[in-house]
Design an enzyme around this catalytic site. Structure first.
Site, PDB file in Angstrom:
ATOM      1  CG  ASP A 225     169.024  52.900  57.799  1.00 39.27           C
ATOM      2  OD1 ASP A 225     169.558  53.809  57.060  1.00 39.27           O
ATOM      3  OD2 ASP A 225     167.900  53.182  58.325  1.00 39.27           O
ATOM      4  CE  LYS A 229     166.998  56.135  59.126  1.00 42.65           C
ATOM      5  NZ  LYS A 229     165.848  55.557  58.794  1.00 42.65           N
TER       6      LYS A 229
END
Length: 363
Positions: A225, A229
């Site tokens: 995750d 980003k």
């Protein structure tokens, strides 16, 4: 009064929070800006409710319980995929339509299809923006053709102004030398709890019980995750990297990562305790603490667990706060720092709401 019609994919906590914020602010938007936001569609994985006459009143009466609207509303029905849904919406010929993606699903085709048809997309879903670079480039081309159609501030930092700040830096001619960030509220919470001497397995169990992690905590602990980003940030400053190019250090061993079900994993997570106890103690002796850090520098993108000075910006982080530090030609001695809540339904919904208002010309 100009009405923008909202079609939302995703009916979880962020979706509920967004609807509540929008309904609370609706009167002010109409009075001050002459803009009305009216839901005409809400979609889950299997069922969708589409009503060109509007769903706001039903959503208000249900106290934001999207699931009850999707399953119990007279116009609710089983859908046949996202392409079918967009075709349905197009056939209804709803003016000023705006699509919102609050899922974590592989909805890149949906984004492309909407943008090709001139439908603005507001998203908190990182997967399309971190897809293969060629796809990302096409999303950017379509999103900026004629007018701004693509909005994804909430993909990094939830409600923090990360993407918009970075764009301002770039468009005003500054050169970004390095980006350093702690980009996961979940991993930030785990790391700050390690500072207190608690055992890693105990912290992860508590974080899961509090709803800080995904149902399977490995989805957070893998670091993917954060990698997505970081990749989005790298691309905003001109990088052509793909996700496979990001060096990712997981917070758990390969053996644990490949352990059967989430329940089996949680039973075995104590196997990491001794390793973390040793790493925490090693950092403490040097006056440092452990933080999960993303770095974009010199064409490279890396994410992993790092030992940082306790009195540094990252070392001072506590709980689920996020932090982004930009080193640029203008901000070379004193870095430009953004810090604040980087996780949670309310702040993420606020970031999405801000993008909806920009798409509607309010901001």
């Amino acid at each position: 009064m100009r009405t923008f019609h909202l079609f939302q994919f995703g009916k979880g906590n962020i979706g509920v929070a967004l609807i509540a914020q929008m309904i609370h602010q609706q009167q002010a938007l109409e009075t001050q800006y002459g803009v009305r936001l009216e839901y005409v569609g809400v979609c889950g994985r299997e069922r969708a409710t589409i009503d060109p006459n509007g769903l706001n009143r039903a959503l208000e009466l249900s106290n934001g319980r999207i699931d009850s609207i999707v399953t119990l509303h007279p116009k609710s029905r089983v859908h046949h995929g996202f392409r079918w849904l967009i075709d349905e919406v197009q056939r209804l010929d709803i003016p000023d339509l705006l699509v919102i993606d609050l899922t974590a699903s592989e909805l890149t085709p949906l984004h492309l299809m909407c943008l090709q048809q001139g439908i603005p997309v507001v998203t908190a879903n990182k997967k399309p923006v971190s897809d293969d670079y060629e796809v990302y480039a096409e999303l950017q081309r379509l999103g900026r053709s004629g007018k701004q159609l693509y909005w994804y501030e909430a993909t990094v930092g939830a409600g923090l102004p990360v993407i918009s700040t970075l764009r301002e830096i770039v468009v005003t001619g500054d050169a970004v030398v390095e980006i350093i960030g702690c980009l996961s509220g979940t991993l930030g919470y785990i790391c700050s709890q390690l500072d207190t001497g608690r055992r890693f397995s105990e912290i992860v169990r508590e974080a899961k019980a509090r709803g800080y992690t995904e149902p399977d905590p490995r989805d957070d602990l893998s670091g993917m995750d954060v990698a997505r980003k970081a990749l989005i940030l790298a691309r905003e400053i001109g990088s052509t990297l793909n996700l496979a190019d990001v060096h990712v250090e997981s917070m758990i061993s390969d053996v644990l990562a490949q352990t059967g079900t989430a329940e089996e994993f949680m039973k075995r997570i104590r196997l990491e305790d001794d390793s973390y106890e040793a790493r925490v103690e090693d950092s403490r002796r040097r006056g440092e603490v452990l933080r999960y850090v993303a770095t974009v520098h010199d064409g490279r993108c890396e994410v992993g667990l790092r030992s940082v000075l306790k009195d540094s910006p990252a070392g001072n982080l506590s709980g689920p706060d996020n932090l982004l530090a930009f080193r640029t030609a203008r901000y070379s001695d004193n870095l430009l720092v953004i810090r604040g809540p980087g996780a949670g339904a309310q702040v993420t919904a606020a970031g999405v709401f801000g993008d909806i208002l920009k798409a509607a010309g309010v901001r």
